[in-house]
Design a protein around this motif. Structure first.
Motif, PDB file in Angstrom:
ATOM      1  N   MET A  52       8.426  -0.368   3.431  1.00  0.00           N
ATOM      2  CA  MET A  52       6.970  -0.309   3.635  1.00  0.00           C
ATOM      3  C   MET A  52       6.334   0.791   2.791  1.00  0.00           C
ATOM      4  O   MET A  52       5.226   0.634   2.290  1.00  0.00           O
ATOM      5  CB  MET A  52       6.620  -0.108   5.114  1.00  0.00           C
ATOM      6  CG  MET A  52       6.899  -1.316   6.002  1.00  0.00           C
ATOM      7  SD  MET A  52       5.946  -2.792   5.531  1.00  0.00           S
ATOM      8  CE  MET A  52       7.246  -3.846   4.866  1.00  0.00           C
ATOM      9  N   PHE A  56       3.421  -0.073   0.262  1.00  0.00           N
ATOM     10  CA  PHE A  56       2.195   0.719   0.368  1.00  0.00           C
ATOM     11  C   PHE A  56       1.850   1.351  -0.980  1.00  0.00           C
ATOM     12  O   PHE A  56       0.696   1.307  -1.432  1.00  0.00           O
ATOM     13  CB  PHE A  56       2.375   1.787   1.450  1.00  0.00           C
ATOM     14  CG  PHE A  56       1.194   2.682   1.687  1.00  0.00           C
ATOM     15  CD1 PHE A  56      -0.108   2.194   1.634  1.00  0.00           C
ATOM     16  CD2 PHE A  56       1.377   4.018   2.003  1.00  0.00           C
ATOM     17  CE1 PHE A  56      -1.203   3.032   1.870  1.00  0.00           C
ATOM     18  CE2 PHE A  56       0.306   4.860   2.251  1.00  0.00           C
ATOM     19  CZ  PHE A  56      -0.991   4.371   2.186  1.00  0.00           C
ATOM     20  N   GLN A  59       0.492  -1.281  -3.227  1.00  0.00           N
ATOM     21  CA  GLN A  59      -0.871  -1.653  -2.841  1.00  0.00           C
ATOM     22  C   GLN A  59      -1.893  -0.630  -3.337  1.00  0.00           C
ATOM     23  O   GLN A  59      -2.987  -1.002  -3.752  1.00  0.00           O
ATOM     24  CB  GLN A  59      -0.988  -1.773  -1.313  1.00  0.00           C
ATOM     25  CG  GLN A  59      -0.349  -3.015  -0.748  1.00  0.00           C
ATOM     26  CD  GLN A  59      -0.458  -3.074   0.769  1.00  0.00           C
ATOM     27  OE1 GLN A  59      -0.474  -2.055   1.443  1.00  0.00           O
ATOM     28  NE2 GLN A  59      -0.521  -4.273   1.300  1.00  0.00           N
ATOM     29  N   LEU A  60      -1.537   0.644  -3.267  1.00  0.00           N
ATOM     30  CA  LEU A  60      -2.465   1.686  -3.723  1.00  0.00           C
ATOM     31  C   LEU A  60      -2.625   1.657  -5.236  1.00  0.00           C
ATOM     32  O   LEU A  60      -3.705   1.902  -5.760  1.00  0.00           O
ATOM     33  CB  LEU A  60      -1.983   3.062  -3.259  1.00  0.00           C
ATOM     34  CG  LEU A  60      -2.040   3.326  -1.754  1.00  0.00           C
ATOM     35  CD1 LEU A  60      -1.407   4.684  -1.429  1.00  0.00           C
ATOM     36  CD2 LEU A  60      -3.465   3.271  -1.235  1.00  0.00           C
ATOM     37  N   LEU A 103       3.395   2.574   9.162  1.00  0.00           N
ATOM     38  CA  LEU A 103       3.495   2.078   7.786  1.00  0.00           C
ATOM     39  C   LEU A 103       3.371   0.562   7.735  1.00  0.00           C
ATOM     40  O   LEU A 103       2.731   0.010   6.833  1.00  0.00           O
ATOM     41  CB  LEU A 103       4.806   2.544   7.139  1.00  0.00           C
ATOM     42  CG  LEU A 103       4.891   4.050   6.873  1.00  0.00           C
ATOM     43  CD1 LEU A 103       6.314   4.459   6.517  1.00  0.00           C
ATOM     44  CD2 LEU A 103       3.927   4.470   5.766  1.00  0.00           C
ATOM     45  N   ILE A 106      -0.302  -0.177   8.152  1.00  0.00           N
ATOM     46  CA  ILE A 106      -1.038   0.154   6.924  1.00  0.00           C
ATOM     47  C   ILE A 106      -0.891  -0.966   5.901  1.00  0.00           C
ATOM     48  O   ILE A 106      -1.856  -1.372   5.250  1.00  0.00           O
ATOM     49  CB  ILE A 106      -0.546   1.509   6.350  1.00  0.00           C
ATOM     50  CG1 ILE A 106      -1.085   2.666   7.198  1.00  0.00           C
ATOM     51  CG2 ILE A 106      -0.945   1.679   4.891  1.00  0.00           C
ATOM     52  CD1 ILE A 106      -0.496   4.021   6.842  1.00  0.00           C
ATOM     53  N   VAL A 107       0.339  -1.470   5.762  1.00  0.00           N
ATOM     54  CA  VAL A 107       0.591  -2.567   4.818  1.00  0.00           C
ATOM     55  C   VAL A 107      -0.090  -3.846   5.300  1.00  0.00           C
ATOM     56  O   VAL A 107      -0.738  -4.552   4.526  1.00  0.00           O
ATOM     57  CB  VAL A 107       2.112  -2.769   4.625  1.00  0.00           C
ATOM     58  CG1 VAL A 107       2.406  -4.078   3.907  1.00  0.00           C
ATOM     59  CG2 VAL A 107       2.710  -1.594   3.855  1.00  0.00           C
ATOM     60  N   HIS A 110      -3.696  -3.706   4.775  1.00  0.00           N
ATOM     61  CA  HIS A 110      -4.011  -3.454   3.357  1.00  0.00           C
ATOM     62  C   HIS A 110      -4.931  -2.234   3.217  1.00  0.00           C
ATOM     63  O   HIS A 110      -5.968  -2.278   2.559  1.00  0.00           O
ATOM     64  CB  HIS A 110      -4.639  -4.700   2.728  1.00  0.00           C
ATOM     65  CG  HIS A 110      -4.484  -4.760   1.234  1.00  0.00           C
ATOM     66  ND1 HIS A 110      -3.292  -5.082   0.645  1.00  0.00           N
ATOM     67  CD2 HIS A 110      -5.354  -4.534   0.231  1.00  0.00           C
ATOM     68  CE1 HIS A 110      -3.438  -5.053  -0.666  1.00  0.00           C
ATOM     69  NE2 HIS A 110      -4.678  -4.716  -0.936  1.00  0.00           N
ATOM     70  N   LYS A 112      -6.492   0.985   1.959  1.00  0.00           N
ATOM     71  CA  LYS A 112      -6.610   1.667   0.663  1.00  0.00           C
ATOM     72  C   LYS A 112      -6.951   3.131   0.911  1.00  0.00           C
ATOM     73  O   LYS A 112      -8.090   3.563   0.759  1.00  0.00           O
ATOM     74  CB  LYS A 112      -7.698   0.997  -0.192  1.00  0.00           C
ATOM     75  CG  LYS A 112      -7.301  -0.363  -0.727  1.00  0.00           C
ATOM     76  CD  LYS A 112      -6.290  -0.217  -1.834  1.00  0.00           C
ATOM     77  CE  LYS A 112      -6.045  -1.552  -2.525  1.00  0.00           C
ATOM     78  NZ  LYS A 112      -5.090  -1.427  -3.616  1.00  0.00           N
ATOM     79  N   ALA A 118      -2.646   9.451   1.881  1.00  0.00           N
ATOM     80  CA  ALA A 118      -1.397   8.688   1.814  1.00  0.00           C
ATOM     81  C   ALA A 118      -0.195   9.627   1.736  1.00  0.00           C
ATOM     82  O   ALA A 118       0.809   9.432   2.436  1.00  0.00           O
ATOM     83  CB  ALA A 118      -1.414   7.746   0.610  1.00  0.00           C
ATOM     84  N   THR A 179       1.997 -10.207   2.339  1.00  0.00           N
ATOM     85  CA  THR A 179       2.001  -8.757   2.580  1.00  0.00           C
ATOM     86  C   THR A 179       1.648  -8.449   4.027  1.00  0.00           C
ATOM     87  O   THR A 179       2.311  -7.656   4.693  1.00  0.00           O
ATOM     88  CB  THR A 179       1.002  -8.043   1.651  1.00  0.00           C
ATOM     89  OG1 THR A 179       1.315  -8.355   0.302  1.00  0.00           O
ATOM     90  CG2 THR A 179       1.066  -6.546   1.824  1.00  0.00           C
ATOM     91  N   GLY A 183       4.061  -6.696   6.748  1.00  0.00           N
ATOM     92  CA  GLY A 183       3.634  -5.497   7.457  1.00  0.00           C
ATOM     93  C   GLY A 183       3.583  -5.720   8.959  1.00  0.00           C
ATOM     94  O   GLY A 183       3.982  -4.850   9.749  1.00  0.00           O
TER      95      GLY A 183
END
Length: 198
Positions: A52, A56, A59-60, A103, A106-107, A110, A112, A118, A179, A183
């Motif tokens: 994760m 993550f 994704q960032l 985590l 968060i995933v 999504h 940001k 983070a 995703t 998550g």
């Protein structure tokens, strides 16, 4: 598009497959680098959290792609040093289970987050993960064993980044669905670990 989606799901399954042992098994006769390397991939909690972290980071995007997993490994080393030295950190197992829940969420959502936030979140959880494994490392194999543990953790981060990349190749709609599903599964598993059901 469908093949990329299948690849992403297969990658997630391949990463989760080794997690057949309990979260933090008792130390056996194995020692040294190989023991340290095998330790994180024997626990579902650590596998899910590391993957994760990688997803993550993906994704960032941008600098976070390498800063998030690198920071996790470095702070985890600090937590491990505390564990090896016998310095107590409270609520370690709870913190590890919560890392999977948070985590995963968060995933799934999504999120940001700003890079500083983070890094703060993953840094907090890294201390717990590092301490747990450092405290369980045999004294006569602490250095080599912990090096193996860090290498395995870094590879799990890479697996998470690769999973994020494969999901991204599936296209925006399908990738986001996969995703969020990954998550969500991690979050549910984290709740199971937290409550002792898993």
């Amino acid at each position: 598009m469908k093949s990329a989606l299948k690849s992403g799901l297969l990658a997630l399954a391949a990463v989760a497959l080794p997690a057949v042992a309990s979260a933090h098994p008792a130390i056996g006769e194995a020692a040294g680098f190989s023991h340290g390397f095998a330790h994180p991939i024997s626990g579902l909690d650590h596998i899910l959290a590391m993957v994760m972290v990688g997803v993550f980071a993906f994704q960032l995007g941008g600098r976070a792609t390498w800063l998030v997993p690198t920071s996790f490994v470095l702070v985890m080393a600090l937590g491990g040093a505390l564990g090896i030295a016998g310095i107590n950190v409270p609520f370690v197992e709870t913190g590890i289970a919560l890392s999977v829940v948070v985590l995963g969420a968060i995933v799934a959502l999504h999120v940001k987050a700003p890079l500083a936030a983070a890094l703060g979140i993953i840094g907090l959880f890294a201390v717990f993960h590092g301490h747990a494994h450092g405290a369980e490392m045999p004294e006569n194999a602490a250095a080599a064993g912990y090096a193996g543990f860090m290498v395995a953790s870094a590879l799990l981060h890479v697996a998470g980044l690769a999973l994020g990349y494969l999901i991204g190749r599936a296209g925006e709609r399908q990738g986001l669905f996969v995703t969020r599903t990954a998550g969500g599964i991690a979050t549910i598993a984290g709740v199971g670990i937290l409550t002792g059901l898993i």
